[in-house]
Write a protein that holds these residues in place. Structure first.
Motif, PDB file in Angstrom:
ATOM      1  N   MET A   1       0.837  -1.187   0.000  1.00  0.00           N
ATOM      2  CA  MET A   1       0.000   0.000   0.000  1.00  0.00           C
ATOM      3  C   MET A   1       0.876   1.243   0.000  1.00  0.00           C
ATOM      4  SD  MET A   1      -3.117   0.875   2.638  1.00  0.00           S
ATOM      5  CE  MET A   1      -2.174   1.740   3.895  1.00  0.00           C
ATOM      6  N   PRO A   2       0.582   2.233  -0.827  1.00  0.00           N
ATOM      7  CA  PRO A   2       1.394   3.450  -0.853  1.00  0.00           C
ATOM      8  C   PRO A   2       1.122   4.309   0.376  1.00  0.00           C
ATOM      9  CG  PRO A   2      -0.501   3.679  -2.289  1.00  0.00           C
ATOM     10  CD  PRO A   2      -0.513   2.262  -1.800  1.00  0.00           C
ATOM     11  N   LEU A   3       1.736   5.480   0.405  1.00  0.00           N
ATOM     12  CA  LEU A   3       1.492   6.432   1.478  1.00  0.00           C
ATOM     13  C   LEU A   3       0.010   6.793   1.531  1.00  0.00           C
ATOM     14  CD1 LEU A   3       2.215   8.624   3.585  1.00  0.00           C
ATOM     15  CD2 LEU A   3       2.857  10.100   1.668  1.00  0.00           C
ATOM     16  N   TYR A   4      -0.606   6.561   2.686  1.00  0.00           N
ATOM     17  CA  TYR A   4      -1.987   6.963   2.905  1.00  0.00           C
ATOM     18  C   TYR A   4      -2.075   7.792   4.180  1.00  0.00           C
ATOM     19  CZ  TYR A   4      -4.203   4.103  -0.718  1.00  0.00           C
ATOM     20  OH  TYR A   4      -4.609   3.570  -1.920  1.00  0.00           O
ATOM     21  N   LEU A   5      -2.764   8.930   4.070  1.00  0.00           N
ATOM     22  CA  LEU A   5      -2.982   9.830   5.192  1.00  0.00           C
ATOM     23  C   LEU A   5      -4.448   9.795   5.587  1.00  0.00           C
ATOM     24  CD1 LEU A   5      -0.869  12.753   3.831  1.00  0.00           C
ATOM     25  CD2 LEU A   5      -0.652  11.961   6.176  1.00  0.00           C
ATOM     26  N   ALA A   6      -4.703   9.716   6.886  1.00  0.00           N
ATOM     27  CA  ALA A   6      -6.070   9.831   7.385  1.00  0.00           C
ATOM     28  C   ALA A   6      -6.332  11.302   7.681  1.00  0.00           C
ATOM     29  CB  ALA A   6      -6.240   8.988   8.641  1.00  0.00           C
ATOM     30  N   PHE A   7      -7.198  11.918   6.897  1.00  0.00           N
ATOM     31  CA  PHE A   7      -7.506  13.331   7.129  1.00  0.00           C
ATOM     32  C   PHE A   7      -8.969  13.597   6.836  1.00  0.00           C
ATOM     33  CE2 PHE A   7      -6.020  13.079   2.724  1.00  0.00           C
ATOM     34  CZ  PHE A   7      -6.969  13.831   2.022  1.00  0.00           C
ATOM     35  N   ASN A   8      -9.469  14.694   7.399  1.00  0.00           N
ATOM     36  CA  ASN A   8     -10.865  15.081   7.245  1.00  0.00           C
ATOM     37  C   ASN A   8     -11.046  16.335   6.397  1.00  0.00           C
ATOM     38  OD1 ASN A   8     -11.740  13.041   9.200  1.00  0.00           O
ATOM     39  ND2 ASN A   8     -10.816  14.376  10.739  1.00  0.00           N
ATOM     40  N   ASP A   9      -9.988  17.130   6.286  1.00  0.00           N
ATOM     41  CA  ASP A   9     -10.081  18.446   5.656  1.00  0.00           C
ATOM     42  C   ASP A   9      -8.911  18.610   4.692  1.00  0.00           C
ATOM     43  OD1 ASP A   9     -10.010  21.168   4.997  1.00  0.00           O
ATOM     44  OD2 ASP A   9     -10.673  21.811   6.989  1.00  0.00           O
ATOM     45  N   LEU A  10      -9.165  18.441   3.404  1.00  0.00           N
ATOM     46  CA  LEU A  10      -8.099  18.543   2.415  1.00  0.00           C
ATOM     47  C   LEU A  10      -7.440  19.913   2.447  1.00  0.00           C
ATOM     48  CD1 LEU A  10      -6.455  17.442   0.067  1.00  0.00           C
ATOM     49  CD2 LEU A  10      -8.362  18.004  -1.465  1.00  0.00           C
ATOM     50  N   GLY A  11      -8.208  20.965   2.652  1.00  0.00           N
ATOM     51  CA  GLY A  11      -7.634  22.301   2.716  1.00  0.00           C
ATOM     52  C   GLY A  11      -6.661  22.446   3.859  1.00  0.00           C
TER      53      GLY A  11
ATOM     54  N   LEU B   1      -4.902  20.026   5.210  1.00  0.00           N
ATOM     55  CA  LEU B   1      -3.709  19.275   4.840  1.00  0.00           C
ATOM     56  C   LEU B   1      -2.858  20.077   3.861  1.00  0.00           C
ATOM     57  CD1 LEU B   1      -2.023  16.667   4.851  1.00  0.00           C
ATOM     58  CD2 LEU B   1      -3.466  15.853   2.958  1.00  0.00           C
ATOM     59  N   ARG B   2      -3.478  20.627   2.829  1.00  0.00           N
ATOM     60  CA  ARG B   2      -2.729  21.384   1.826  1.00  0.00           C
ATOM     61  C   ARG B   2      -1.992  22.571   2.447  1.00  0.00           C
ATOM     62  NH1 ARG B   2      -5.731  23.284  -3.283  1.00  0.00           N
ATOM     63  NH2 ARG B   2      -3.564  23.818  -3.717  1.00  0.00           N
TER      64      ARG B   2
ATOM     65  N   ASP C   1      -1.528  19.724  -4.577  1.00  0.00           N
ATOM     66  CA  ASP C   1      -2.767  20.139  -5.233  1.00  0.00           C
ATOM     67  C   ASP C   1      -3.913  19.201  -4.835  1.00  0.00           C
ATOM     68  OD1 ASP C   1      -2.698  17.834  -6.910  1.00  0.00           O
ATOM     69  OD2 ASP C   1      -1.566  18.916  -8.445  1.00  0.00           O
ATOM     70  N   ASP C   2      -5.119  19.566  -5.241  1.00  0.00           N
ATOM     71  CA  ASP C   2      -6.294  18.804  -4.816  1.00  0.00           C
ATOM     72  C   ASP C   2      -6.247  17.353  -5.292  1.00  0.00           C
ATOM     73  OD1 ASP C   2      -7.351  20.940  -3.477  1.00  0.00           O
ATOM     74  OD2 ASP C   2      -8.879  21.417  -4.971  1.00  0.00           O
ATOM     75  N   GLU C   3      -5.843  17.148  -6.547  1.00  0.00           N
ATOM     76  CA  GLU C   3      -5.820  15.789  -7.089  1.00  0.00           C
ATOM     77  C   GLU C   3      -4.843  14.905  -6.326  1.00  0.00           C
ATOM     78  OE1 GLU C   3      -5.075  13.426 -11.329  1.00  0.00           O
ATOM     79  OE2 GLU C   3      -4.834  15.604 -11.225  1.00  0.00           O
ATOM     80  N   ALA C   4      -3.643  15.433  -6.088  1.00  0.00           N
ATOM     81  CA  ALA C   4      -2.650  14.661  -5.342  1.00  0.00           C
ATOM     82  C   ALA C   4      -3.098  14.438  -3.907  1.00  0.00           C
ATOM     83  CB  ALA C   4      -1.300  15.374  -5.370  1.00  0.00           C
ATOM     84  N   GLY C   5      -3.745  15.431  -3.323  1.00  0.00           N
ATOM     85  CA  GLY C   5      -4.235  15.285  -1.961  1.00  0.00           C
ATOM     86  C   GLY C   5      -5.284  14.188  -1.847  1.00  0.00           C
TER      87      GLY C   5
ATOM     88  N   ILE D   1       5.335  17.554   5.744  1.00  0.00           N
ATOM     89  CA  ILE D   1       4.188  18.081   6.464  1.00  0.00           C
ATOM     90  C   ILE D   1       4.699  18.861   7.665  1.00  0.00           C
ATOM     91  CG2 ILE D   1       2.030  17.508   7.620  1.00  0.00           C
ATOM     92  CD1 ILE D   1       2.100  14.835   6.047  1.00  0.00           C
ATOM     93  N   ARG D   2       4.309  20.123   7.751  1.00  0.00           N
ATOM     94  CA  ARG D   2       4.808  21.017   8.803  1.00  0.00           C
ATOM     95  C   ARG D   2       4.137  20.709  10.136  1.00  0.00           C
ATOM     96  NH1 ARG D   2       2.405  25.253  10.455  1.00  0.00           N
ATOM     97  NH2 ARG D   2       1.148  25.395   8.548  1.00  0.00           N
ATOM     98  N   LEU D   3       4.950  20.704  11.192  1.00  0.00           N
ATOM     99  CA  LEU D   3       4.487  20.446  12.552  1.00  0.00           C
ATOM    100  C   LEU D   3       4.969  21.564  13.462  1.00  0.00           C
ATOM    101  CD1 LEU D   3       5.506  16.690  12.674  1.00  0.00           C
ATOM    102  CD2 LEU D   3       3.190  17.565  12.269  1.00  0.00           C
TER     103      LEU D   3
END
Length: 238
Positions: A1-11, A13-14, A46-50, A192-194
């Protein structure tokens, strides 16, 4: 399985995520020869990659990346901070301090050279069991921001590509990624910035990774734990 992120808000994340391809280090004093490092040509997600990074609902927790708000440390120290999260055998494995301006942060203790993006091997799992390892919980203790950098291709896929006749008997290793990248196979990464007080859960024995303080003007310390944690056990930042 490739990199998968669990997120609720694409914006959301971007707003904290960039993407790039990797390159292979050669004749660079700060890096081991062959190290896999981000090219430095970061682009906004971008949205598609996200959407392609979005974790399926039925994906195994042990294979997911989550960007989270870990518990606030108390005066009792860090050793037991992660144990109330559902794994009473969770293990605190220490801290790492990174100076500002580091493209990647992990060095080889033998000679001090940076190893670049890499796989962990705390659990010493073979090819078939790589998907069930412990995840790493990381908490940025500050004072500065930092990034987690993650490869977009999992260790099993890379192991199959590099060892097509023997992958089932292998223990996936950082060297597999180095071989894969050196012959020109495409390999991307995200950062990803922390901010201080923020962190991640990630399968660092399954995905290429490292920290980064590139472009930052303050050092930051990161604290780490290993454990088996369910998806959604901590509040998501995205």
């Amino acid at each position: 399985m490739p990199l998968y992120l669990a997120f609720n808000d694409l914006g959301a994340l971007r707003a904290r995520c960039d993407v790039a391809v990797v390159r292979t280090a050669k004749d660079e004093a700060e890096y081991e020869d062959g190290a896999v490092v981000p090219s430095g040509r970061w682009q906004p997600l971008d949205d598609e990659a996200g959407r392609a990074l979005a974790a399926p609902e039925r994906a195994r927790s042990s294979m997911l990346v989550e960007i989270v708000r870990p518990p606030v440390p108390t005066g009792r120290g860090l050793d037991d901070l992660a144990k109330p999260l559902g794994d009473d055998r969770a293990e605190y494995i220490g801290q790492a301090l990174a100076e500002p301006g580091m493209r990647t942060t992990t060095d080889n203790y033998r000679d001090g050279r940076l190893i670049g993006l890499h796989l962990d091997n705390w659990d010493k799992l073979d090819y078939g069991r790589r998907t069930v390892g412990r995840r790493r919980l990381a908490l940025n203790l500050g004072p500065g921001d930092r990034y987690v950098v993650l490869g977009d291709l999992d260790a099993q896929a890379v192991c199959r590509a590099v060892h097509p006749d023997s992958y089932e008997r292998r223990y996936p290793h950082t060297d597999d990624y180095r071989t894969y990248a050196a012959v020109g196979h495409p390999l991307g990464c995200v950062r990803i910035r922390l901010a201080p007080g923020e962190g991640y859960l990630a399968p660092t024995e399954y995905l290429l990774h490292d920290g980064s303080t590139e472009g930052q003007d303050k050092p930051s310390a990161m604290a780490f734990w290993l454990g088996h944690w369910s998806r959604g056990i901590l509040p998501s930042l995205v």
